[in-house]
Scaffold this motif. Structure first.
Motif, short mmCIF file in Angstrom:
data_model
loop_
_atom_site.label_atom_id
_atom_site.label_comp_id
_atom_site.label_asym_id
_atom_site.label_seq_id
_atom_site.Cartn_x
_atom_site.Cartn_y
_atom_site.Cartn_z
N SER A 168 -0.33 7.91 8.97
CA SER A 168 -0.99 8.70 7.91
C SER A 168 -2.48 8.40 7.89
CB SER A 168 -0.39 8.44 6.53
OG SER A 168 0.91 8.95 6.46
N ASP A 169 -3.04 8.15 9.02
CA ASP A 169 -4.45 7.82 9.20
C ASP A 169 -4.90 8.38 10.54
OD1 ASP A 169 -5.53 6.57 7.04
OD2 ASP A 169 -5.20 4.52 7.73
N LYS A 228 -1.24 -6.81 -3.30
CA LYS A 228 -2.35 -6.94 -4.26
C LYS A 228 -1.86 -7.62 -5.54
CE LYS A 228 -4.00 -2.48 -2.79
NZ LYS A 228 -4.67 -1.27 -3.19
N CYS A 250 7.44 1.19 -4.34
CA CYS A 250 6.61 -0.01 -4.14
C CYS A 250 5.17 0.35 -4.48
CB CYS A 250 6.66 -0.48 -2.69
SG CYS A 250 8.27 -1.05 -2.20
N PHE A 284 3.01 11.74 3.84
CA PHE A 284 2.77 12.36 2.53
C PHE A 284 3.49 13.70 2.44
CE2 PHE A 284 -0.96 9.61 2.78
CZ PHE A 284 -1.07 9.14 1.48
N ILE A 342 1.10 3.84 -3.59
CA ILE A 342 2.56 3.95 -3.76
C ILE A 342 3.28 4.27 -2.45
CG2 ILE A 342 4.37 5.32 -4.92
CD1 ILE A 342 2.61 4.00 -6.98
N VAL A 343 4.40 3.58 -2.23
CA VAL A 343 5.35 3.97 -1.18
C VAL A 343 6.70 4.23 -1.86
CG1 VAL A 343 6.47 3.35 1.00
CG2 VAL A 343 4.21 2.42 0.47
N TYR A 369 4.82 8.36 1.55
CA TYR A 369 3.63 7.95 0.82
C TYR A 369 3.38 9.02 -0.24
CZ TYR A 369 2.36 4.54 4.51
OH TYR A 369 2.33 3.47 5.36
N ALA A 377 -7.45 1.58 6.22
CA ALA A 377 -6.59 0.43 5.88
C ALA A 377 -5.28 0.53 6.63
CB ALA A 377 -6.30 0.41 4.37
N SER A 402 -7.60 1.66 0.35
CA SER A 402 -7.15 0.37 -0.16
C SER A 402 -8.37 -0.46 -0.50
CB SER A 402 -6.34 -0.36 0.90
OG SER A 402 -5.04 0.10 0.93
N PRO A 411 -0.81 -5.18 9.40
CA PRO A 411 -0.27 -4.58 8.18
C PRO A 411 -0.02 -3.07 8.28
CG PRO A 411 -2.12 -6.02 7.68
CD PRO A 411 -2.06 -5.90 9.17
N CYS A 412 1.04 -2.65 7.60
CA CYS A 412 1.37 -1.22 7.47
C CYS A 412 2.18 -1.10 6.18
CB CYS A 412 2.19 -0.77 8.67
SG CYS A 412 2.82 0.91 8.47
N ALA A 413 1.74 -0.25 5.26
CA ALA A 413 2.40 -0.17 3.95
C ALA A 413 3.86 0.23 4.08
CB ALA A 413 1.64 0.81 3.05
N ALA A 414 4.17 1.15 5.02
CA ALA A 414 5.55 1.62 5.16
C ALA A 414 6.48 0.47 5.54
CB ALA A 414 5.61 2.71 6.23
N GLU A 459 1.08 -1.04 -5.07
CA GLU A 459 0.03 -2.06 -4.90
C GLU A 459 0.49 -3.26 -4.06
OE1 GLU A 459 -2.64 -0.33 -5.55
OE2 GLU A 459 -3.55 -1.76 -6.95
N1 SAM Z 1 -2.52 3.47 7.67
C1 SAM Z 1 -1.95 3.02 6.42
C2 SAM Z 1 -0.72 2.18 6.70
O1 SAM Z 1 -0.60 1.62 7.80
O2 SAM Z 1 0.13 2.03 5.82
C3 SAM Z 1 -1.69 4.17 5.48
C4 SAM Z 1 -2.90 4.99 5.15
S1 SAM Z 1 -2.58 6.32 4.04
C5 SAM Z 1 -4.09 7.19 4.08
C6 SAM Z 1 -2.71 5.57 2.47
C7 SAM Z 1 -1.35 5.53 1.74
O3 SAM Z 1 -0.59 4.40 2.21
C8 SAM Z 1 -1.47 5.29 0.25
O4 SAM Z 1 -1.69 6.50 -0.46
C9 SAM Z 1 -0.10 4.71 -0.08
O5 SAM Z 1 0.87 5.70 -0.12
C10 SAM Z 1 0.12 3.82 1.15
N2 SAM Z 1 -0.44 2.48 0.91
C11 SAM Z 1 -1.53 1.94 1.49
N3 SAM Z 1 -1.75 0.70 1.01
C12 SAM Z 1 -0.76 0.45 0.11
C13 SAM Z 1 -0.43 -0.65 -0.74
N4 SAM Z 1 -1.18 -1.74 -0.75
N5 SAM Z 1 0.66 -0.54 -1.52
C14 SAM Z 1 1.43 0.58 -1.52
N6 SAM Z 1 1.15 1.64 -0.75
C15 SAM Z 1 0.08 1.58 0.05
#
Ligand code: SAM
Length: 300
Positions: free
Chosen positions: A116-117, A217, A212, A161, A243-244, A186, A110, A3, A139-142, A214
């Motif tokens: 997924s980290d 952002k 979803c 993923f 992308i989610v 993801y 991030a 990110s 924060p967590c994208a999911a 970005e």
């Molecule tokens: N640990 C992270 C979390 O708590 O969401 C996820 C890390 S994983 C390596 C990265 C993936 O999370 C990205 O490829 C995407 O699928 C998702 N992701 C992370 N940031 C995002 C964002 N700002 N918008 C949409 N998806 C995001």
């Protein structure tokens, strides 16, 4: 894909946070960091980053950059790189520091560590060693995507993923098809169109889904529709960024005389015929009259 942190605004509210002058207790502190907007960091996360004896990160450059944005000095503290494949030596080094009573802050690239980290192997080892461990959540994208999706949030299944190899990917999707929960995945932007098309086949073209992009952002975007619609929309344009994907749960399987009978056999062991008929009719969404008749037939 990492990110990119977005530094927002230049008004006085952007002035660096003054971390609390509280000692950070010994132990491992997992720290969630922004998935886009740098100001999504929590005050507690900043306190931990400011006060920990040792900083540990999946990517030390990203952590240094985040601390710089928020005006947190390193002050000569060690910054150690760690991910789940760093090896036994690095893990032992962290465990020894914890055993000496040091406070360690761990941040992944991030979002929330372990999602997924990296961080799972470390958490497991620290738990097994009986050393102190806590988390500064954030924060967590999911979770951010689930909040915006408009899909049911009472039960969700985070699948991470999908595998990239064809066969593994197909069985992965087949396993998800019947899960009675909102699915969260993801995916990289370059595989998104293919994933949506494969899901339209495996999970059903009319299943409702949300993409979803970005989140938090500048170009945040939420696309909604059936899997078939979304596969078409995404195939027709260039998709960039993070992308989610979320998919609504499978519609409940249609009740047959056989499934009603099997449900009745289970509950009749502890309920009266009347109560069993009411319970099964409500659970399976079938008329009570029909269920009651099947129950009486089974009784004999
Ligand atoms: N640990 C992270 C979390 O708590 O969401 C996820 C890390 S994983 C390596 C990265 C993936 O999370 C990205 O490829 C995407 O699928 C998702 N992701 C992370 N940031 C995002 C964002 N700002 N918008 C949409 N998806 C995001």
């Amino acid at each position: 894909m990492g990110s990119k942190l977005v530094r927002q605004g230049s008004d006085p509210a952007d002035a660096a946070h003054k971390p609390a002058l509280r000692a950070i207790p010994p132990g491992l502190h997992f720290v969630s960091t922004p998935i886009g907007a740098a100001r999504d960091i929590t005050l507690r996360a900043l306190d931990v980053l400011a006060g920990a004896d040792v900083l540990v990160a999946e990517d030390t450059r990203t952590l240094r950059h985040l601390m710089e944005i928020h005006g947190i000095p390193l002050g000569g503290r060690p910054v150690i790189a760690y991910h789940d494949h760093s090896g036994e030596g690095q893990m032992q080094r962290l465990l020894s520091l914890l055993a000496e009573g040091k406070s360690l802050a761990y941040a992944s690239e991030a979002g929330t560590p372990l999602i997924s980290d990296p961080g799972f192997e470390l958490a497991r080892a620290v738990a097994a060693a009986g050393l102190p461990m806590t988390a500064a959540p954030g924060p967590c994208a999911a979770i951010c995507a689930l909040t915006l999706s408009g899909l049911p949030s009472d039960r969700f299944f985070f699948a991470g993923f999908p595998p990239s190899a064809q066969g593994a990917r197909r069985s992965f999707l087949e396993e998800l098809a019947g899960v009675q929960a909102t699915l969260i995945l993801y995916e990289s932007p370059k595989r998104l169109a293919a994933l949506l098309a494969e899901m339209a086949v495996t999970l059903g073209a009319t299943r409702q889904a949300v993409v979803c992009r970005e989140l938090t952002k500048r170009f945040e975007e939420v696309l909604r529709g059936s899997l078939a619609d979304l596969a078409g929309q995404v195939a027709a344009r260039e998709i960039k960024g993070e992308i989610v994907v979320l998919v609504d749960r499978a519609p409940p399987a249609e009740a047959t005389e056989e499934t009603i009978g099997a449900a009745l056999d289970t509950v009749l062991q502890t309920m009266s015929v009347k109560d069993a008929a009411t319970f099964v009719s409500q659970t399976l969404g079938v008329s009570r009259k029909i269920v009651y008749k099947i129950a009486l037939d089974r009784q004999g």
